[in-house]
Design an enzyme around this catalytic site. Structure first.
Site, PDB file in Angstrom:
ATOM      1  N   ARG A   1       1.019  -1.327  -0.042  1.00  0.00           N
ATOM      2  CA  ARG A   1      -0.034  -0.014  -0.002  1.00  0.00           C
ATOM      3  C   ARG A   1       1.009   1.210   0.130  1.00  0.00           C
ATOM      4  O   ARG A   1       2.026   1.172   0.559  1.00  0.00           O
ATOM      5  CB  ARG A   1      -0.943  -0.247   1.210  1.00  0.00           C
ATOM      6  CG  ARG A   1      -1.870  -1.044   1.398  1.00  0.00           C
ATOM      7  CD  ARG A   1      -2.902  -0.715   2.193  1.00  0.00           C
ATOM      8  NE  ARG A   1      -2.598  -0.514   3.445  1.00  0.00           N
ATOM      9  CZ  ARG A   1      -3.215  -0.041   4.466  1.00  0.00           C
ATOM     10  NH1 ARG A   1      -4.509   0.752   4.101  1.00  0.00           N
ATOM     11  NH2 ARG A   1      -2.552   0.396   5.601  1.00  0.00           N
TER      12      ARG A   1
ATOM     13  N   LYS B   1       4.446 -10.872   9.778  1.00  0.00           N
ATOM     14  CA  LYS B   1       3.803 -10.747   8.486  1.00  0.00           C
ATOM     15  C   LYS B   1       4.165 -11.800   7.535  1.00  0.00           C
ATOM     16  O   LYS B   1       5.410 -12.073   7.238  1.00  0.00           O
ATOM     17  CB  LYS B   1       4.157  -9.149   8.002  1.00  0.00           C
ATOM     18  CG  LYS B   1       3.424  -8.771   6.648  1.00  0.00           C
ATOM     19  CD  LYS B   1       3.022  -7.309   6.655  1.00  0.00           C
ATOM     20  CE  LYS B   1       2.573  -7.230   5.504  1.00  0.00           C
ATOM     21  NZ  LYS B   1       2.249  -5.681   5.113  1.00  0.00           N
TER      22      LYS B   1
ATOM     23  N   ARG C   1      -1.909   0.036  14.798  1.00  0.00           N
ATOM     24  CA  ARG C   1      -0.844  -0.726  15.644  1.00  0.00           C
ATOM     25  C   ARG C   1      -1.398  -1.124  16.973  1.00  0.00           C
ATOM     26  O   ARG C   1      -2.292  -0.314  17.600  1.00  0.00           O
ATOM     27  CB  ARG C   1       0.245   0.513  15.618  1.00  0.00           C
ATOM     28  CG  ARG C   1       1.018   0.773  14.347  1.00  0.00           C
ATOM     29  CD  ARG C   1       1.927  -0.380  13.870  1.00  0.00           C
ATOM     30  NE  ARG C   1       2.591   0.076  12.600  1.00  0.00           N
ATOM     31  CZ  ARG C   1       1.906  -0.399  11.510  1.00  0.00           C
ATOM     32  NH1 ARG C   1       0.813  -1.029  11.209  1.00  0.00           N
ATOM     33  NH2 ARG C   1       2.473   0.321  10.195  1.00  0.00           N
TER      34      ARG C   1
END
Ligand code: ATP
Ligand code: BTN
Length: 244
Positions: free
Chosen positions: A44, A108, A242
């Protein structure tokens, strides 16, 4: 039931492969682009998606969908859930981070990038990009946040071809369900995968930070946060979530 497949050893970005196919006015849909290596893999906001040769899955799906732009944030959630359900069935305890990240063991594992090509009125040319770390070895990777791969978790090399076929089937099935019935079934599935389920979180948008409790998603795929005594909803665009 035809699909146009674009297979390359190397490309700039599979999302771009699909956009070029759309622009070339290809009539066969869906389009599936997959490659061994991306030279300009993107996340992104133009961030880099590390895309080394012959290790991971980089795939993009091109579809013409009768959905309004306002519903596309929901589509990103649907894709995440499609991937999560498939990997969960294979014994991988994956999690999802709103709006577009796939996590494994808190690190991730993959990401989703949904884009549009051409007109912004339905039916829209939609490009769904998915990057998944499959066999990427630990050494010499310059990714600036913790990451995980399927092979490291499983302790063995994984057949990417088989997985791409499974992903294609799973994605098209879930997208059809989304187009026919909307988000309802997916909103119900979300909490079990939500990385920050009912946790205190910060939502960051440029200089602005909003603090609250993550309550999940709404029927547009927006984030629902309890801020003080009220629930507020946020869209995916330019924001990052977050832990507090
Ligand atoms: P957010 O979406 O909440 O802003 P993010 O920091 O993960 O989170 P994204 O734009 O979703 O941002 O993803 C891009 C980021 O992902 C890169 O800046 C890099 O830190 C990380 N990244 C790049 N390539 C990989 C990869 N192959 N595997 C895991 N992480 C990667
Ligand atoms: C993110 O986490 O921000 C999304 C990452 C999306 C990466 C995939 S790899 C296939 C497709 N091509 C790209 O350039 N990006 C997506």
């Amino acid at each position: 039931n035809h699909v146009q497949v674009i297979l390359t050893a190397e490309t700039d970005s599979t999302n771009e492969d699909v956009k070029r196919a759309f622009r070339a006015n290809q009539t066969t849909l869906p389009i599936l682009a997959t490659t061994e290596k991306q030279t300009i893999g993107r996340g992104r906001r133009g961030r880099v998606w590390h895309s080394p040769y012959a290790q991971n899955i980089y795939l993009s799906l091109g579809l013409k969908l009768d959905v309004a732009i306002s519903e596309l944030s929901g589509l990103s959630i649907v894709i995440g859930l499609a991937v999560a359900d498939l990997l969960q069935q294979q014994g991988l305890p994956v999690q999802l981070k709103w709006p577009n990240d796939i996590y494994l063991e808190g690190k991730k594992l993959g990401g989703i990038l949904v884009e549009l090509e051409g007109a912004f009125e339905p039916p829209c040319n939609v490009i769904i990009g998915l990057g998944l770390n499959v066999n990427m070895p630990r050494q010499s990777q310059e990714i600036d946040q913790p990451w995980q791969s399927l092979s490291e978790f499983q302790g063995q090399i994984i057949d990417r071809t088989e997985l791409v076929i499974q992903l294609f089937k799973q994605l098209t099935t879930y997208i059809s369900q989304f187009c026919e019935n909307g988000m309802a079934d997916f909103v119900v599935k979300w909490p079990a995968y939500d990385l920050y389920h009912h946790q205190s979180v910060q939502l960051i948008s440029g200089e602005q930070v909003k603090t609250g409790i993550n309550m999940g998603i709404n029927h547009q795929g927006g984030l629902v946060m309890q801020v003080g005594n009220e629930e507020q909803s946020f869209n995916g665009g330019e924001v990052s979530l977050r832990p507090l």
